[in-house]
Design a protein around this motif. Structure first.
Motif, PDB file in Angstrom:
ATOM      1  N   ALA A  90      -3.040  87.666  21.986  1.00  0.00           N
ATOM      2  CA  ALA A  90      -3.639  87.190  23.238  1.00  0.00           C
ATOM      3  C   ALA A  90      -3.909  85.701  23.172  1.00  0.00           C
ATOM      4  N   TRP A  91      -4.098  85.107  24.361  1.00  0.00           N
ATOM      5  CA  TRP A  91      -4.423  83.684  24.466  1.00  0.00           C
ATOM      6  C   TRP A  91      -5.875  83.444  24.828  1.00  0.00           C
ATOM      7  N   VAL A 146      -6.903  76.798  27.626  1.00  0.00           N
ATOM      8  CA  VAL A 146      -6.770  77.594  26.411  1.00  0.00           C
ATOM      9  C   VAL A 146      -6.264  76.722  25.268  1.00  0.00           C
ATOM     10  N   SER A 147      -6.581  77.108  24.056  1.00  0.00           N
ATOM     11  CA  SER A 147      -6.182  76.351  22.878  1.00  0.00           C
ATOM     12  C   SER A 147      -4.696  76.533  22.606  1.00  0.00           C
ATOM     13  N   GLY A 205      -3.132  75.409  29.303  1.00  0.00           N
ATOM     14  CA  GLY A 205      -3.768  74.783  28.144  1.00  0.00           C
ATOM     15  C   GLY A 205      -2.890  73.733  27.516  1.00  0.00           C
ATOM     16  N   THR A 206      -3.059  73.537  26.205  1.00  0.00           N
ATOM     17  CA  THR A 206      -2.271  72.568  25.450  1.00  0.00           C
ATOM     18  C   THR A 206      -1.770  73.207  24.169  1.00  0.00           C
ATOM     19  N   ASP A 207      -0.744  72.592  23.578  1.00  0.00           N
ATOM     20  CA  ASP A 207      -0.334  73.015  22.251  1.00  0.00           C
ATOM     21  C   ASP A 207      -1.178  72.291  21.212  1.00  0.00           C
ATOM     22  N   LEU A 208      -0.882  72.481  19.922  1.00  0.00           N
ATOM     23  CA  LEU A 208      -1.702  71.882  18.869  1.00  0.00           C
ATOM     24  C   LEU A 208      -1.532  70.376  18.760  1.00  0.00           C
TER      25      LEU A 208
END
Length: 210
Positions: free
Chosen positions: A185-186, A43-44, A69-72
């Motif tokens: 939501a993710w 996920v973003s 997922g990852t963070d920005l």
């Protein structure tokens, strides 16, 4: 058996994700290939907000899981979520928004998507929603609270490829009706996702559905 729930829920710890007042709504997301899909994607680093005036679903199932997922900045992370699944669902007056911060020159930029607002609702099959927070009014038909997530009678069942404990807490219902939905939501996946009257707009600055 009919159960009615009104009010809002905010999840700050995974232990309270699955309280009985939690239900599901839908996000516009991306329509994927037909069938029950594995949510094995990363996920973003951005969650998104969704509103809908109504969601009507059949074969409702909800259980706890993790969205990986990852963070920005690209650092690996995981988000505790309430996965809300529907065998089929219709959504009326749906709005999705996501804000991208720190865009060079422009600063924040918001993406707004709308669908299902011109008399023809959005339609989805095998819909899975990774929900972080929710406000809604909800009514369930024939609800069972406290079943094992992997029980063989659960429909549509745990999504393949996700990190969910099949022996963990879940709730299921034949039907779910939600109104005045506000959700963060993710991720969203669906076997089919039909978006009637789809409109997409970009806005400079922060412009969210709620």
């Amino acid at each position: 058996m009919m159960s009615q729930v009104r009010g809002g829920t905010r999840w700050k710890r995974f232990a309270v994700v699955m309280v009985p007042s939690v239900a599901a709504t839908a996000a516009i997301g991306v329509g994927l290939a037909q069938g029950a899909l594995a949510a094995s994607f990363s996920v973003s680093g951005q969650s998104f907000k969704v509103t809908a005036s109504a969601l009507d679903g059949k074969d409702f199932l909800q259980y706890g899981s993790l969205a990986q997922g990852t963070d920005l900045k690209g650092n690996k992370t995981a988000h505790p979520v309430a996965v809300s699944a529907f065998g089929s669902a219709t959504i009326t007056n749906m709005c999705q928004s996501v804000v991208t911060p720190d865009v060079p020159i422009f600063g924040s930029v918001s993406l707004e998507l709308r669908a299902g607002g011109k008399g023809t609702p959005v339609e989805a099959e095998n819909l899975y929603l990774d929900v972080a927070s929710l406000d809604a009014n909800a009514t369930f038909k024939n609800i069972d609270i406290g079943v094992a997530a992997g029980d063989k009678n659960n429909k549509p069942g745990i999504q393949p490829g996700t990190q969910a404990n099949p022996f963990g807490f879940a709730q299921r219902a034949e039907e779910a009706h939600l109104t005045d939905v506000k959700q963060t939501a993710w991720a969203t996946t669906a076997g089919t996702f039909k978006l009637s009257g789809l409109s997409m707009k970009l806005h400079k600055g922060v412009k969210e559905c709620y």
